[in-house]
Design a protein around this motif. Structure first.
Motif, mmCIF file in Angstrom:
data_model
loop_
_atom_site.group_PDB
_atom_site.id
_atom_site.type_symbol
_atom_site.label_atom_id
_atom_site.label_comp_id
_atom_site.label_asym_id
_atom_site.label_seq_id
_atom_site.Cartn_x
_atom_site.Cartn_y
_atom_site.Cartn_z
ATOM 1 N N HIS A 110 -0.561 -4.315 10.099
ATOM 2 C CA HIS A 110 0.740 -3.679 10.048
ATOM 3 C C HIS A 110 1.373 -4.077 8.879
ATOM 4 O O HIS A 110 2.348 -3.603 8.267
ATOM 5 C CB HIS A 110 1.672 -3.460 11.072
ATOM 6 N N TYR A 111 1.413 -5.384 8.648
ATOM 7 C CA TYR A 111 2.028 -6.332 7.648
ATOM 8 C C TYR A 111 1.283 -5.661 6.347
ATOM 9 O O TYR A 111 1.816 -5.417 5.357
ATOM 10 C CB TYR A 111 1.689 -7.660 7.781
ATOM 11 N N GLU A 112 -0.256 -5.779 6.340
ATOM 12 C CA GLU A 112 -0.663 -5.202 5.130
ATOM 13 C C GLU A 112 -0.547 -3.628 4.781
ATOM 14 O O GLU A 112 -0.420 -3.337 3.591
ATOM 15 C CB GLU A 112 -2.309 -5.189 5.427
ATOM 16 N N ILE A 113 -0.501 -2.743 5.759
ATOM 17 C CA ILE A 113 -0.190 -1.302 5.547
ATOM 18 C C ILE A 113 1.409 -1.238 4.869
ATOM 19 O O ILE A 113 1.577 -0.755 3.814
ATOM 20 C CB ILE A 113 0.022 -0.598 6.911
ATOM 21 N N ALA A 114 2.201 -2.091 5.466
ATOM 22 C CA ALA A 114 3.858 -2.174 4.538
ATOM 23 C C ALA A 114 3.542 -2.466 3.229
ATOM 24 O O ALA A 114 4.189 -1.962 2.280
ATOM 25 C CB ALA A 114 4.465 -2.874 5.348
ATOM 26 N N THR A 115 2.891 -3.653 3.096
ATOM 27 C CA THR A 115 2.647 -4.192 1.783
ATOM 28 C C THR A 115 2.017 -3.309 0.839
ATOM 29 O O THR A 115 2.384 -3.108 -0.238
ATOM 30 C CB THR A 115 2.001 -5.441 2.025
ATOM 31 N N GLN A 140 -5.653 2.930 2.893
ATOM 32 C CA GLN A 140 -6.275 3.764 3.743
ATOM 33 C C GLN A 140 -7.378 3.009 4.378
ATOM 34 O O GLN A 140 -7.528 3.140 5.953
ATOM 35 C CB GLN A 140 -7.018 4.985 3.076
ATOM 36 N N GLU A 141 -7.768 1.983 3.882
ATOM 37 C CA GLU A 141 -8.864 1.251 4.728
ATOM 38 C C GLU A 141 -7.848 0.375 5.643
ATOM 39 O O GLU A 141 -8.481 0.279 6.987
ATOM 40 C CB GLU A 141 -9.251 0.143 3.781
ATOM 41 N N GLU A 142 -6.761 -0.112 5.445
ATOM 42 C CA GLU A 142 -6.000 -0.897 6.377
ATOM 43 C C GLU A 142 -5.626 0.010 7.517
ATOM 44 O O GLU A 142 -5.581 -0.561 8.855
ATOM 45 C CB GLU A 142 -4.826 -1.231 5.784
ATOM 46 N N LYS A 143 -5.223 1.252 7.293
ATOM 47 C CA LYS A 143 -4.831 2.169 8.309
ATOM 48 C C LYS A 143 -5.968 2.615 9.231
ATOM 49 O O LYS A 143 -5.928 2.597 10.452
ATOM 50 C CB LYS A 143 -4.203 3.504 7.669
ATOM 51 N N ALA A 144 -7.210 2.770 8.794
ATOM 52 C CA ALA A 144 -8.649 2.692 9.362
ATOM 53 C C ALA A 144 -8.773 1.712 10.285
ATOM 54 O O ALA A 144 -9.076 1.940 11.413
ATOM 55 C CB ALA A 144 -9.399 3.193 8.420
#
Length: 165
Positions: A110-115, A140-144
């Motif tokens: 979630h931190y990476e998605i926001a970033t 997209q990779e982070e969300k997956a």
């Protein structure tokens, strides 16, 4: 001297996430070793491979902008990694620890998605569509990865926790 421009903000955020990803490359093997769940171990190993690719993408973004990253340490990732280590030390190996590791890993995601969402927006505002696309690929990779962790928690791991409760 304080940063003054949108590009200064972008470089700072990119430097921060570079540090975060480097810290994650050291943490993910520890998480993989700490789990007893084969699918979770595989998820951590796969994410390590993706993280190395994401670092390469950051390098490409740096080239596209013709900038140099700052040497900073991502305090947020440092805290998230420390929290995951605390989970390893707090819970004995088994399904409860595995559940705690999924929760810790999702906090990282979630931190990476926001970033990466922020970085992609900044790249677009700075007029660099190629960099924006690279950052959106990572987003997209982070969300997956987050979705894979959610599914793992809902299915196999939930059953194991209930059985051993």
């Amino acid at each position: 001297m304080a940063s003054k421009t949108l590009q200064d903000l972008f470089i700072h955020a990119l430097s921060d996430v570079y540090s975060a990803e480097k810290q994650l490359t050291r943490a993910l093997p520890k998480l993989a070793r700490a789990t007893t769940n084969g699918q979770l171990k595989q998820a951590f190993e796969t994410h390590l491979e993706e993280t190395n690719g994401q670092i390469e993408r950051i390098d490409q973004v740096v080239e596209l902008f013709g900038v140099k990253l700052k040497r900073i340490k991502c305090a947020a990732m440092e805290g998230l990694v420390e929290e995951a280590q605390d989970e390893i030390e707090t819970f004995e190996q088994g399904p409860i620890r595995d559940a705690a590791l999924i929760a810790a890993a999702q906090k990282v995601e979630h931190y990476e998605i926001a970033t990466y969402g922020t970085l992609a927006t900044l790249a677009k505002q700075l007029g660099n569509e190629d960099a924006m696309k690279l950052l959106l690929d990572t987003l997209q990779e982070e969300k997956a990865t987050d979705e894979k962790l959610t599914q793992l928690a809902k299915t196999q791991l939930a059953e194991e926790v209930q059985q051993k409760g």
